[in-house]
Design a protein around this motif. Structure first.
Motif, PDB file in Angstrom:
ATOM      1  N   LEU A  50      47.964  39.657  13.337  1.00 18.29           N
ATOM      2  CA  LEU A  50      47.737  39.590  11.897  1.00 18.29           C
ATOM      3  C   LEU A  50      46.436  40.253  11.476  1.00 18.29           C
ATOM      4  CD1 LEU A  50      50.165  37.663  11.814  1.00 18.29           C
ATOM      5  CD2 LEU A  50      48.824  36.155  10.340  1.00 18.29           C
ATOM      6  N   PHE A  51      45.361  40.042  12.246  1.00 19.90           N
ATOM      7  CA  PHE A  51      44.023  40.386  11.768  1.00 19.90           C
ATOM      8  C   PHE A  51      43.290  41.423  12.615  1.00 19.90           C
ATOM      9  CE2 PHE A  51      44.662  35.865  10.403  1.00 19.90           C
ATOM     10  CZ  PHE A  51      44.897  36.164   9.076  1.00 19.90           C
ATOM     11  N   GLY A  52      43.921  41.907  13.665  1.00 24.15           N
ATOM     12  CA  GLY A  52      43.337  42.999  14.433  1.00 24.15           C
ATOM     13  C   GLY A  52      41.986  42.663  15.040  1.00 24.15           C
ATOM     14  N   ASP A  53      41.145  43.676  15.228  1.00 22.25           N
ATOM     15  CA  ASP A  53      39.845  43.498  15.875  1.00 22.25           C
ATOM     16  C   ASP A  53      38.760  43.115  14.878  1.00 22.25           C
ATOM     17  OD1 ASP A  53      40.868  43.996  18.364  1.00 22.25           O
ATOM     18  OD2 ASP A  53      40.426  46.140  18.302  1.00 22.25           O
ATOM     19  N   THR A  54      39.067  42.179  14.005  1.00 22.55           N
ATOM     20  CA  THR A  54      38.068  41.603  13.107  1.00 22.55           C
ATOM     21  C   THR A  54      37.654  40.250  13.663  1.00 22.55           C
ATOM     22  OG1 THR A  54      39.651  40.386  11.728  1.00 22.55           O
ATOM     23  CG2 THR A  54      39.251  42.705  11.165  1.00 22.55           C
ATOM     24  N   LEU A  55      36.715  39.610  12.999  1.00 22.32           N
ATOM     25  CA  LEU A  55      36.273  38.290  13.440  1.00 22.32           C
ATOM     26  C   LEU A  55      37.405  37.276  13.380  1.00 22.32           C
ATOM     27  CD1 LEU A  55      33.576  37.098  14.408  1.00 22.32           C
ATOM     28  CD2 LEU A  55      33.160  36.312  12.084  1.00 22.32           C
ATOM     29  N   TYR A  56      38.418  37.541  12.550  1.00 25.19           N
ATOM     30  CA  TYR A  56      39.549  36.634  12.427  1.00 25.19           C
ATOM     31  C   TYR A  56      40.549  36.764  13.576  1.00 25.19           C
ATOM     32  CZ  TYR A  56      38.302  35.934   7.453  1.00 25.19           C
ATOM     33  OH  TYR A  56      37.670  35.630   6.276  1.00 25.19           O
ATOM     34  N   GLY A  57      40.570  37.928  14.233  1.00 19.99           N
ATOM     35  CA  GLY A  57      41.662  38.147  15.171  1.00 19.99           C
ATOM     36  C   GLY A  57      41.313  38.837  16.472  1.00 19.99           C
ATOM     37  N   TYR A  58      40.040  39.061  16.757  1.00 23.11           N
ATOM     38  CA  TYR A  58      39.671  39.809  17.955  1.00 23.11           C
ATOM     39  C   TYR A  58      40.249  39.157  19.209  1.00 23.11           C
ATOM     40  CZ  TYR A  58      36.943  42.607  21.205  1.00 23.11           C
ATOM     41  OH  TYR A  58      36.577  43.476  22.201  1.00 23.11           O
ATOM     42  N   ASP A  59      40.840  39.965  20.068  1.00 21.08           N
ATOM     43  CA  ASP A  59      41.509  39.483  21.273  1.00 21.08           C
ATOM     44  C   ASP A  59      40.480  39.346  22.403  1.00 21.08           C
ATOM     45  OD1 ASP A  59      43.437  38.689  23.033  1.00 21.08           O
ATOM     46  OD2 ASP A  59      44.352  40.663  23.280  1.00 21.08           O
ATOM     47  N   ILE A  60      39.864  38.181  22.489  1.00 21.15           N
ATOM     48  CA  ILE A  60      38.766  37.952  23.425  1.00 21.15           C
ATOM     49  C   ILE A  60      39.238  38.037  24.878  1.00 21.15           C
ATOM     50  CG2 ILE A  60      37.026  36.281  24.186  1.00 21.15           C
ATOM     51  CD1 ILE A  60      36.458  37.443  21.465  1.00 21.15           C
ATOM     52  N   SER A  61      38.433  38.703  25.704  1.00 25.99           N
ATOM     53  CA  SER A  61      38.685  38.750  27.142  1.00 25.99           C
ATOM     54  C   SER A  61      37.413  38.314  27.881  1.00 25.99           C
ATOM     55  CB  SER A  61      39.083  40.155  27.590  1.00 25.99           C
ATOM     56  OG  SER A  61      38.021  41.071  27.371  1.00 25.99           O
ATOM     57  N   ALA A  62      37.537  38.050  29.174  1.00 23.56           N
ATOM     58  CA  ALA A  62      36.392  37.586  29.956  1.00 23.56           C
ATOM     59  C   ALA A  62      35.255  38.606  29.938  1.00 23.56           C
ATOM     60  CB  ALA A  62      36.831  37.297  31.389  1.00 23.56           C
ATOM     61  N   SER A  63      35.595  39.895  29.903  1.00 23.99           N
ATOM     62  CA  SER A  63      34.561  40.935  29.918  1.00 23.99           C
ATOM     63  C   SER A  63      33.681  40.909  28.672  1.00 23.99           C
ATOM     64  CB  SER A  63      35.208  42.315  30.074  1.00 23.99           C
ATOM     65  OG  SER A  63      36.074  42.588  28.983  1.00 23.99           O
ATOM     66  N   ASP A  64      34.216  40.367  27.557  1.00 22.96           N
ATOM     67  CA  ASP A  64      33.412  40.280  26.330  1.00 22.96           C
ATOM     68  C   ASP A  64      32.233  39.333  26.510  1.00 22.96           C
ATOM     69  OD1 ASP A  64      34.917  42.045  24.637  1.00 22.96           O
ATOM     70  OD2 ASP A  64      36.471  40.514  24.533  1.00 22.96           O
ATOM     71  N   TYR A  65      32.410  38.285  27.308  1.00 23.19           N
ATOM     72  CA  TYR A  65      31.306  37.362  27.562  1.00 23.19           C
ATOM     73  C   TYR A  65      30.206  38.035  28.388  1.00 23.19           C
ATOM     74  CZ  TYR A  65      34.144  33.585  25.677  1.00 23.19           C
ATOM     75  OH  TYR A  65      34.885  32.796  24.837  1.00 23.19           O
ATOM     76  N   ASP A  66      30.620  38.942  29.285  1.00 23.40           N
ATOM     77  CA  ASP A  66      29.627  39.647  30.108  1.00 23.40           C
ATOM     78  C   ASP A  66      28.757  40.587  29.279  1.00 23.40           C
ATOM     79  OD1 ASP A  66      30.471  38.462  32.499  1.00 23.40           O
ATOM     80  OD2 ASP A  66      32.092  39.921  32.727  1.00 23.40           O
ATOM     81  N   GLN A  67      29.211  40.953  28.081  1.00 25.62           N
ATOM     82  CA  GLN A  67      28.439  41.870  27.225  1.00 25.62           C
ATOM     83  C   GLN A  67      27.344  41.149  26.440  1.00 25.62           C
ATOM     84  OE1 GLN A  67      30.098  45.210  26.015  1.00 25.62           O
ATOM     85  NE2 GLN A  67      31.671  45.080  27.560  1.00 25.62           N
ATOM     86  N   LEU A  68      27.366  39.812  26.463  1.00 25.99           N
ATOM     87  CA  LEU A  68      26.333  39.067  25.739  1.00 25.99           C
ATOM     88  C   LEU A  68      24.993  39.208  26.434  1.00 25.99           C
ATOM     89  CD1 LEU A  68      28.275  35.742  24.989  1.00 25.99           C
ATOM     90  CD2 LEU A  68      27.510  37.411  23.291  1.00 25.99           C
ATOM     91  N   ASP A  69      23.931  39.360  25.645  1.00 24.61           N
ATOM     92  CA  ASP A  69      22.582  39.340  26.206  1.00 24.61           C
ATOM     93  C   ASP A  69      21.634  38.679  25.210  1.00 24.61           C
ATOM     94  OD1 ASP A  69      21.164  41.468  24.509  1.00 24.61           O
ATOM     95  OD2 ASP A  69      22.819  42.642  25.331  1.00 24.61           O
ATOM     96  N   ARG A  70      20.524  38.259  25.708  1.00 25.55           N
ATOM     97  CA  ARG A  70      19.573  37.481  24.908  1.00 25.55           C
ATOM     98  C   ARG A  70      19.051  38.281  23.715  1.00 25.55           C
ATOM     99  NH1 ARG A  70      13.864  36.438  25.314  1.00 25.55           N
ATOM    100  NH2 ARG A  70      13.388  34.410  24.343  1.00 25.55           N
ATOM    101  N   ALA A  71      18.770  39.558  23.897  1.00 25.82           N
ATOM    102  CA  ALA A  71      18.247  40.384  22.801  1.00 25.82           C
ATOM    103  C   ALA A  71      19.250  40.460  21.657  1.00 25.82           C
ATOM    104  CB  ALA A  71      17.921  41.788  23.312  1.00 25.82           C
ATOM    105  N   GLN A  72      20.526  40.554  21.990  1.00 21.67           N
ATOM    106  CA  GLN A  72      21.584  40.602  20.978  1.00 21.67           C
ATOM    107  C   GLN A  72      21.599  39.327  20.142  1.00 21.67           C
ATOM    108  OE1 GLN A  72      26.436  40.320  21.234  1.00 21.67           O
ATOM    109  NE2 GLN A  72      25.397  41.512  22.802  1.00 21.67           N
ATOM    110  N   LEU A  73      21.466  38.182  20.804  1.00 23.04           N
ATOM    111  CA  LEU A  73      21.499  36.911  20.088  1.00 23.04           C
ATOM    112  C   LEU A  73      20.248  36.712  19.235  1.00 23.04           C
ATOM    113  CD1 LEU A  73      23.052  34.427  22.683  1.00 23.04           C
ATOM    114  CD2 LEU A  73      24.144  36.122  21.201  1.00 23.04           C
TER     115      LEU A  73
END
Length: 424
Positions: free
Chosen positions: A163-186
């Protein structure tokens, strides 16, 4: 003496009086609304931040930032924060949703002077320690791995993305997305989002002058606006009505999720469509439940809902059915939609639904906290209290012909996206 052989007199709900939120804008632009009511010396203070600056390359930064707010400041560790809140018998929680991220404090007024500085530190001085971030990533990846084994989770995840594609409403989260998090980003997102001009404070419970004074003291004077930001704005269109089948050979049950992008609370047809939804699948006595659970025995539960968000609304039908009856369940769902579109609802059924909807609304207003929740629904939709008057009037007076017209306008099985996970 009460004669218990006589049933209580039945009365229709004619009007619902809401406690109105009182507005105040502090010197730094912070918007504060108070809903005062109740005798207990309890207050709930919600700091509500709009989700902003969405970047599909960083889909988890909004969620992770909110989740880690109470994991440590420059002066307090996560343990110290928890111990201090517990000492005062207070409760502090963070909550992430599609449009907003919230920090909520529940406390007695007499402890407000001691607990508010902790909240101030969290929303102005969070540090996102690397060790805590590593723990979050590890735990969330494990949680996702477990959830991906569940048909119902996969159906919801796929449905949102369709329904909502790669927006905040519908992004298809995968395990690799968590690996992209870093402290500077937050830290960067924290600086952009957690500032006074992107915050609305809603205070409910026993709100005293001292309550507002303490909020002004801690949040209205030296809480700076540090950077510009862009509110999230998305546009969506209805899909073509495709079937999305994820086969799982060992499935004993199949998860079904059907629906499409629809209207939200700002649309004049929203209340009427809510009535249609309630008749169709919005409560335990609905047609879907009567047919697919009670009559056919295909499932323990099935329902439908109309969901309102800031940038869109959507309608969906959801259930888990035996894998051997999945196709039959789909046929029955389509049949119930056709009946609703072709035959007028009886006055008896409509009267039952009216009473259920109005009674549910009245029953949800237990205290000033729930009145504040009703205010949030309209405020963040850009509406005023007239919305509820119109809603009640629609529920009380909508005619069977209008229900049939609304069903024909918004319920088209062929155009619904159809997600099936399991077997069919």
């Amino acid at each position: 003496m009460i004669d218990r052989a006589l049933a209580p007199e039945f009365k229709e709900v004619e009007n619902i009086d809401l406690l109105k939120a009182k507005p105040l804008v502090l010197a730094n632009g912070l918007k504060v609304f108070s809903v005062d009511g109740g005798e207990q010396d309890l207050v709930r203070i919600e700091f509500i931040f709009s989700n902003i600056n969405y970047d599909p390359k960083k889909p988890l930064q909004t969620f992770a930032t909110n989740t880690m707010l109470n994991d440590g400041t420059s002066e307090l560790s996560s343990t110290e924060i928890a111990d201090k809140i517990d000492y005062y018998g207070a409760f502090l929680q963070t909550e992430y949703a599609n449009d907003h991220s919230t920090v909520t404090l529940f406390t007695l007024n007499k402890h407000l002077a001691s607990t508010l500085p902790i909240v101030k530190a969290i929303i102005s001085d969070s540090q996102f320690p690397q060790v805590e971030l590593d723990t979050l990533i590890r735990n969330q990846k494990q949680k996702l791995s477990v959830s991906l084994e569940k048909n119902d989770f996969l159906s919801r995840k796929t449905f949102s993305n369709v329904l909502f594609g790669d927006t905040l409403y519908g992004y298809d989260i995968s395990a690799s997305d968590y690996d992209q998090l870093d402290r500077a980003q937050l830290l960067n997102y924290f600086k952009e989002a957690y500032q006074a001009k992107n915050c609305t404070v809603i205070v409910s419970g026993k709100v005293k002058e001292s309550t507002i004074s303490l909020i002004d003291q801690h949040f209205g004077r030296d809480w700076e606006n540090t950077s510009d930001f862009k509110e999230n704005k998305f546009e969506f269109v209805k899909g073509a009505g495709t079937e999305h089948y994820l086969e799982r050979e060992d499935a004993l049950q199949s998860a079904i999720r059907i629906g499409q992008v629809s209207i939200n609370r700002t649309h004049p047809d929203f209340a009427s469509l809510q009535v249609v939804n309630t008749i169709f699948g919005g409560y335990f006595g609905s047609r879907l439940m009567a047919n697919i659970r009670e009559d056919k025995g295909f499932t323990y539960g099935i329902g439908s809902a109309l969901v309102s968000m800031k940038n869109a609304g959507y309608f969906f039908i959801a259930s888990e059915v035996g894998a051997d009856v999945c196709s039959a369940a789909m046929t029955e769902i389509e049949k119930e939609i056709t009946i609703l579109k072709e035959q007028e609802v009886s006055e008896g059924e409509l009267s039952l639904v009216r009473n259920y909807m109005l009674g549910s609304m009245l029953g949800s207003l237990e205290n000033s906290l729930s009145h504040a929740d009703k205010f949030k629904n309209i405020y963040f939709s850009g509406l005023n209290y007239d919305y509820y008057s119109t809603y009640i009037d629609t529920v009380r007076n909508i005619k069977p012909t209008e229900i049939q017209a609304i069903a024909n306008k918004y319920l088209n099985f062929d155009s619904f996206e159809k997600i099936i996970v399991g077997k069919k």
